[in-house]
Design a protein around this motif. Structure first.
Motif, mmCIF file in Angstrom:
data_model
loop_
_atom_site.group_PDB
_atom_site.id
_atom_site.type_symbol
_atom_site.label_atom_id
_atom_site.label_comp_id
_atom_site.label_asym_id
_atom_site.label_seq_id
_atom_site.Cartn_x
_atom_site.Cartn_y
_atom_site.Cartn_z
ATOM 1 N N LEU A 1 3.231 -2.674 9.056
ATOM 2 C CA LEU A 1 2.070 -3.551 9.014
ATOM 3 C C LEU A 1 1.424 -3.591 10.387
ATOM 4 O O LEU A 1 2.025 -3.187 11.381
ATOM 5 C CB LEU A 1 2.468 -4.974 8.577
ATOM 6 C CG LEU A 1 3.445 -5.748 9.459
ATOM 7 C CD1 LEU A 1 2.727 -6.493 10.582
ATOM 8 C CD2 LEU A 1 4.218 -6.747 8.624
ATOM 9 N N THR A 2 0.214 -4.089 10.403
ATOM 10 C CA THR A 2 -0.449 -4.383 11.672
ATOM 11 C C THR A 2 -0.753 -5.869 11.675
ATOM 12 O O THR A 2 -1.039 -6.460 10.628
ATOM 13 C CB THR A 2 -1.750 -3.577 11.853
ATOM 14 O OG1 THR A 2 -2.676 -3.917 10.831
ATOM 15 C CG2 THR A 2 -1.474 -2.078 11.831
ATOM 16 N N GLY B 1 2.962 0.287 3.208
ATOM 17 C CA GLY B 1 2.149 -0.674 3.941
ATOM 18 C C GLY B 1 2.279 -2.082 3.378
ATOM 19 O O GLY B 1 2.340 -2.266 2.158
ATOM 20 N N ASP C 1 0.845 -1.189 0.000
ATOM 21 C CA ASP C 1 0.000 0.000 0.000
ATOM 22 C C ASP C 1 0.886 1.246 0.000
ATOM 23 O O ASP C 1 1.492 1.599 1.011
ATOM 24 C CB ASP C 1 -0.908 -0.023 1.231
ATOM 25 C CG ASP C 1 -1.943 1.079 1.234
ATOM 26 O OD1 ASP C 1 -1.792 2.065 0.470
ATOM 27 O OD2 ASP C 1 -2.912 0.961 2.008
ATOM 28 N N TYR D 1 -0.368 4.116 2.512
ATOM 29 C CA TYR D 1 -0.722 3.581 3.830
ATOM 30 C C TYR D 1 -0.841 4.694 4.868
ATOM 31 O O TYR D 1 -1.726 4.669 5.718
ATOM 32 C CB TYR D 1 0.357 2.570 4.243
ATOM 33 C CG TYR D 1 -0.040 1.627 5.348
ATOM 34 C CD1 TYR D 1 -0.931 0.593 5.124
ATOM 35 C CD2 TYR D 1 0.517 1.747 6.617
ATOM 36 C CE1 TYR D 1 -1.264 -0.303 6.127
ATOM 37 C CE2 TYR D 1 0.186 0.853 7.628
ATOM 38 C CZ TYR D 1 -0.703 -0.162 7.379
ATOM 39 O OH TYR D 1 -1.033 -1.039 8.379
ATOM 40 N N ARG E 1 0.236 -5.594 3.544
ATOM 41 C CA ARG E 1 -1.090 -6.043 3.950
ATOM 42 C C ARG E 1 -1.456 -7.382 3.322
ATOM 43 O O ARG E 1 -0.924 -7.764 2.288
ATOM 44 C CB ARG E 1 -2.123 -4.995 3.500
ATOM 45 C CG ARG E 1 -1.883 -3.626 4.068
ATOM 46 C CD ARG E 1 -2.798 -2.550 3.507
ATOM 47 N NE ARG E 1 -4.169 -2.990 3.367
ATOM 48 C CZ ARG E 1 -5.059 -2.362 2.617
ATOM 49 N NH1 ARG E 1 -4.738 -1.282 1.954
ATOM 50 N NH2 ARG E 1 -6.289 -2.806 2.540
#
Length: 170
Positions: free
Chosen positions: A129-130, A90, A74, A77, A92
């Protein structure tokens, strides 16, 4: 051997055929849901694997490459997440197809990822990232492969609170 490549219109049907493990659906979503977000600033990337001659027999070598996974990069992001900086890319929706898990492929992707990003997206300084607090296998994967925990949480995840992790690219 792992090869990463941007998905094209001609390779999209292959990506659509990837299967998410049932226990991972709540964290990643279905391929239809993931692919619906791809396009524009969100770049879909395919993960290809070719078995090495040291670990396989001749029959496997003749079968060539197999699509084994997928993720999104991303480029915007930071527009959606206030914890990210403009120079963050990002990462994902990473998945390894249910039929190819347990072979070390996710680890191999993590090892190939920094170089792939540096070459194609040199303007970004970090991957961010998460990862869901309940998704300990993914947390372990990222932390063992160079990502650092920010010690902060993202509370906007659809499956609950998430760790925010970073990987420096320089």
């Amino acid at each position: 051997m792992i090869r990463l490549e941007k998905m094209t219109a001609s390779t999209r049907p292959l990506a659509e055929a990837l299967e998410v493990a049932p226990e991972q659906l709540r964290f990643v979503g279905t391929m239809d849901e993931i692919l619906a977000t791809a396009g524009g600033a969100i770049v879909p990337v395919l993960v290809w694997h070719r078995a090495s001659s040291a670990t396989t027999d001749i029959a496997d070598l003749n079968s060539g490459e197999h699509l084994v996974g997928f993720f999104l990069l991303d480029k915007e992001y930071s527009c959606e997440h206030d914890f990210a900086e403009a120079s963050d890319l990002g990462f994902r929706a990473f998945l390894i197809d249910v039929h190819h898990q347990g072979k070390g492929l996710a680890r191999a992707v993590m090892q190939a990822l920094p170089q792939f990003v540096k070459v194609r997206y040199p303007q970004f300084r970090r991957l961010v990232l998460t990862v869901n607090l309940k998704n300990t296998p993914a947390q372990d994967l990222y932390l063992k492969n160079g990502f650092s925990d920010s010690e902060n949480q993202y509370l906007g995840g659809s499956a609950g609170p998430q760790h925010i992790l970073y990987l420096k690219l320089d």
